[in-house]
Design an enzyme around this catalytic site. Structure first.
Site, mmCIF file in Angstrom:
data_model
loop_
_atom_site.group_PDB
_atom_site.id
_atom_site.type_symbol
_atom_site.label_atom_id
_atom_site.label_comp_id
_atom_site.label_asym_id
_atom_site.label_seq_id
_atom_site.Cartn_x
_atom_site.Cartn_y
_atom_site.Cartn_z
ATOM 1 N N HIS A 1 114.072 68.560 29.605
ATOM 2 C CA HIS A 1 112.640 68.250 29.588
ATOM 3 C C HIS A 1 111.818 69.258 28.783
ATOM 4 O O HIS A 1 110.640 69.028 28.529
ATOM 5 C CB HIS A 1 112.073 68.221 31.022
ATOM 6 C CG HIS A 1 112.705 67.199 31.917
ATOM 7 N ND1 HIS A 1 112.740 65.861 31.612
ATOM 8 C CD2 HIS A 1 113.316 67.331 33.129
ATOM 9 C CE1 HIS A 1 113.342 65.200 32.605
ATOM 10 N NE2 HIS A 1 113.709 66.068 33.522
HETATM 11 ZN ZN ZN Z 1 117.099 65.426 36.746
#
Ligand code: ZN
Length: 366
Positions: free
Chosen positions: A131
């Site tokens: 992320h």
């Molecule tokens: Zn995850």
């Protein structure tokens, strides 16, 4: 060629804080299990080096790198830094190793890419922070080590690589980093309607991504259906030079942060299926917030990469190590015995729901 295991001792006593899901050990659990099984001789272990600022700057902004270093030094960030870089915000805490740990993860994945530049297999369970953004932290990820590893491959001249992400959360940071870059196909299987709420079946990131949002409760049979019907044919048709697998363990049934219902047979099957599809393979960790199921899953992956025979029951040292872990969640107060005594889960097979068939068809037709 014998696979390498790239890791670091920095993960052993590092915590994002007592109330954070990443309070639990994971990589050290995997390493200790592999050692107890006799699967990790020193000859295949490589210590992950800390990435230099110049290496990190291949993807990350220098101002953000400097802010991370300063956050570790001060153990505190200003409101301005919190707002700009999301350090100390949104599940991305200022913790003791807030620069060193992600920088070592990044260095490890870049080393894995270099070790496989001419071919081979590397397991790097400390990697997988999918992320992370070029200029800010996101979703417990400060740096994006998969992106840096993929860029290392590209910098070695590779121009046809596949990034496959089976974490319960969409691999948004990697997908966006290679948006419309024809050299990298990113494929993500993740729980639909879960943070970061991207990765719909129709989302192809400019033609270079495929997304398979799975319904709550997705079982081994449904996962295998998506893999065999869509994902494996997509990868095989591309004949990639290299595959990077982000093998987050939060899609397992016992994970506290997602609601998928896989057993670790699913992860094993993915590894076995992709090994013949490219001459280079790097496997990363990722999510995984139950230390027992995560450590066992990643150790199982190492055994699978090496084609080691699996024990029916873990040896006493391995079991003792697992029993000594603390897991401060409801499930940890009354843990099932198989968390301590087995490596391979009982399969969690079930019916293949129409929602899975429809989603797969939609993803393939976009
Ligand atoms: Zn995850």
């Amino acid at each position: 060629m014998t696979p390498f295991y790239v890791s670091s001792e920095i993960y052993r006593n590092s915590s994002y804080g007592p109330k954070h899901p990443l309070a639990v050990p994971r990589v050290s659990v995997c390493t200790d299990l592999c050692r107890a099984l006799g699967w990790l001789p020193d000859t295949v272990y490589r210590d992950a080096p800390m990435a230099t600022d110049a290496e990190l700057a291949r993807f990350h902004h220098l101002g953000y790198i400097a802010a991370l270093r300063q956050a570790e030094r001060d153990q505190h960030v200003s409101a301005d830094v919190r707002e700009t870089y999301r350090i100390g915000a949104e599940g991305n805490p200022v913790y003791r190793e807030v620069f060193r740990r992600p920088a070592i993860s990044a260095g490890g994945v870049m080393l894995a890419a270099r070790l496989t530049a001419e071919g081979g297999i590397v397991h790097c369970p400390g990697g997988g922070t999918h992320h992370g953004r070029a200029d800010r932290a996101a979703g417990f990820c400060f740096l994006n080590d998969p992106v840096l590893g993929l860029l290392t491959w590209l910098d070695h001249g590779l121009d046809n690589v596949v990034y496959l992400d089976i974490d319960a959360h969409h691999g948004d940071g990697v997908q966006d980093a290679f948006h419309a870059d024809p050299r990298v196909l990113t494929i993500s299987l993740h729980e639909g309607n879960r943070w970061p709420f991207t990765g719909a079946a129709a989302d192809t990131a400019g033609g270079t991504a495929r997304n398979f949002p799975l319904p709550t409760g997705c079982n081994d049979s449904e996962f295998a259906y998506v893999m065999q019907t869509a994902v494996l044919p997509l990868i095989a048709a591309r004949r990639p030079q290299a595959i990077m697998l982000q093998a987050g363990a939060d899609a397992l049934e016992e994970d506290p942060l997602a609601k998928l219902s896989l057993s670790n047979n699913a992860h094993r099957a993915v590894v076995q299926a992709i090994m013949p599809l490219a001459p280079r393979l790097v496997v990363l960790g990722g999510g995984g917030y139950n230390p027992f199921t995560t450590g066992r899953c990643w150790a199982l992956i190492w055994g699978t990469l090496n084609d080691f025979p699996l024990p029916d029951r873990l040896p006493p040292d391995a079991e003792a190590g697992l029993r000594a872990l603390h897991y401060n969640r409801a499930a940890g107060r009354n843990p099932p015995d198989h968390w301590f005594t087995t490596l391979l889960d009982t399969p969690r097979e079930g019916p293949i729901r129409d929602a899975v068939r429809h989603m797969t068809k939609e993803a393939l037709s976009t």
